[in-house]
Scaffold this active site. Structure first.
Site, mmCIF file in Angstrom:
data_model
loop_
_atom_site.group_PDB
_atom_site.id
_atom_site.type_symbol
_atom_site.label_atom_id
_atom_site.label_comp_id
_atom_site.label_asym_id
_atom_site.label_seq_id
_atom_site.Cartn_x
_atom_site.Cartn_y
_atom_site.Cartn_z
ATOM 1 N N THR A 12 0.856 -1.193 0.000
ATOM 2 C CA THR A 12 0.000 0.000 0.000
ATOM 3 C C THR A 12 0.884 1.231 0.000
ATOM 4 O OG1 THR A 12 -1.698 1.219 1.206
ATOM 5 C CG2 THR A 12 -0.118 0.048 2.541
ATOM 6 N N LYS A 32 -2.453 3.663 6.656
ATOM 7 C CA LYS A 32 -2.400 2.224 6.878
ATOM 8 C C LYS A 32 -1.040 1.832 7.457
ATOM 9 C CE LYS A 32 -5.539 0.532 3.241
ATOM 10 N NZ LYS A 32 -5.648 -0.315 2.036
ATOM 11 N N ASP A 65 -6.951 -6.496 -0.062
ATOM 12 C CA ASP A 65 -7.796 -6.156 -1.189
ATOM 13 C C ASP A 65 -9.230 -6.137 -0.676
ATOM 14 O OD1 ASP A 65 -7.337 -5.414 -3.883
ATOM 15 O OD2 ASP A 65 -8.473 -7.158 -4.541
ATOM 16 N N TYR A 81 -17.165 4.164 -1.108
ATOM 17 C CA TYR A 81 -18.630 4.099 -1.028
ATOM 18 C C TYR A 81 -19.156 4.426 0.372
ATOM 19 C CZ TYR A 81 -17.901 1.642 -5.443
ATOM 20 O OH TYR A 81 -17.515 1.316 -6.722
ATOM 21 N N ARG A 102 -12.169 -3.970 7.007
ATOM 22 C CA ARG A 102 -10.710 -3.885 7.066
ATOM 23 C C ARG A 102 -10.223 -4.026 8.503
ATOM 24 N NH1 ARG A 102 -10.653 0.207 4.636
ATOM 25 N NH2 ARG A 102 -10.468 -0.512 2.513
HETATM 26 P P1 IMP Z 1 -8.880 -1.391 -1.765
HETATM 27 O O1 IMP Z 1 -8.652 -2.796 -2.193
HETATM 28 O O2 IMP Z 1 -8.777 -1.197 -0.284
HETATM 29 O O3 IMP Z 1 -8.050 -0.404 -2.552
HETATM 30 O O4 IMP Z 1 -10.408 -1.053 -2.120
HETATM 31 C C1 IMP Z 1 -10.916 -1.098 -3.453
HETATM 32 C C2 IMP Z 1 -12.137 -0.218 -3.592
HETATM 33 O O5 IMP Z 1 -13.203 -0.706 -2.773
HETATM 34 C C3 IMP Z 1 -11.932 1.223 -3.135
HETATM 35 O O6 IMP Z 1 -11.461 2.025 -4.192
HETATM 36 C C4 IMP Z 1 -13.327 1.636 -2.734
HETATM 37 O O7 IMP Z 1 -14.067 2.008 -3.871
HETATM 38 C C5 IMP Z 1 -13.914 0.359 -2.175
HETATM 39 N N1 IMP Z 1 -13.709 0.292 -0.707
HETATM 40 C C6 IMP Z 1 -12.863 -0.530 -0.058
HETATM 41 N N2 IMP Z 1 -12.900 -0.326 1.263
HETATM 42 C C7 IMP Z 1 -13.793 0.668 1.444
HETATM 43 C C8 IMP Z 1 -14.259 1.342 2.619
HETATM 44 O O8 IMP Z 1 -13.847 1.091 3.761
HETATM 45 N N3 IMP Z 1 -15.177 2.302 2.400
HETATM 46 C C9 IMP Z 1 -15.657 2.628 1.184
HETATM 47 N N4 IMP Z 1 -15.237 2.055 0.073
HETATM 48 C C10 IMP Z 1 -14.317 1.073 0.193
#
Ligand code: IMP
Length: 196
Positions: free
Chosen positions: A7, A12, A68, A150, A178
């Site tokens: 990341t 984070k 992810d 979102y 997460r």
């Molecule tokens: P990533 O794998 O953490 O980069 O998440 C991929 C995508 O999922 C992000 O670009 C957001 O659109 C959505 N997403 C992941 N986690 C969250 C969250 O905690 N809140 C809102 N959207 C999320």
């Protein structure tokens, strides 16, 4: 012991460093000299998390952690899922993604959804994954200024009716996908259930 994270998000990095014993030094892929984009060619969160962590562990040795995440909407048969970051187009713009989700759900009465995170932990002796989920519903319009992605459309089922974007970071972390996945990884690390 060195841990490299897949990341570039400084929050984070800080969060993980703060939660680990002092013998761990945490760095990002870029700070460890990886300038290329990490591979993400899978069609599932699990495959992508594994791919990123394996790539880093193979290149750098030591320990690698990747995560992810995605939003799975029941009425959309699990979409956007692994494609959450680019649901509205290749520019990966959060506001465009939220607009695309609202559009896809116009007139839809079943608004149930979940956020899901898969964490992959790659060590010199193997790979383990951890998952976190949070169930909730998708609103018909945005509420709240905080968070990202979102968040302004998602009301977690175990909350008090506020969206993730209306919560303080710590509050969201206590119930988020997460946060749950990270706590599962840390508990395993603590108990040395997984190699370290
Ligand atoms: P990533 O794998 O953490 O980069 O998440 C991929 C995508 O999922 C992000 O670009 C957001 O659109 C959505 N997403 C992941 N986690 C969250 C969250 O905690 N809140 C809102 N959207 C999320």
């Amino acid at each position: 012991m060195k841990l490299v994270l897949a990341t570039q998000n400084p929050n984070k990095v800080k969060e993980i460093q703060a939660a680990l014993p002092a013998e761990w030094s945490v760095t990002t892929a870029r700070d460890a000299g990886i300038t290329e984009e990490l591979p993400e060619t899978g069609t599932t969160l699990d495959a992508n998390a594994r791919e990123k962590a394996a790539y880093l562990q193979t290149k750098l040795g030591g320990f690698a952690l990747s995560d992810d995440s995605g939003l799975e909407v029941d009425a959309l048969e699990g979409a956007p899922g692994v494609y959450s970051a680019r649901f509205g187009g290749p520019e990966k713009d959060d506001a465009v993604n939220r607009a695309a989700l609202l559009h896809a759900m116009e007139g839809v009465t079943n608004r149930t959804a979940r956020f899901r995170t898969v964490i992959a932990w790659a060590t010199p002796t193997g790979m383990t994954t951890f998952e976190g989920e949070v169930e909730g519903i998708i609103l018909e319009s945005e509420r709240g200024e905080g968070g990202f992605g979102y968040d302004a459309l998602f009301v977690p089922e175990d909350g008090d009716g506020r969206t993730f974007a209306e919560m303080a970071l710590e509050e969201k972390k206590a119930m988020s996908h997460r946060g749950r996945a990270l706590r599962a990884w840390m508990a395993a690390l603590d108990g040395e259930i997984i190699p370290r």
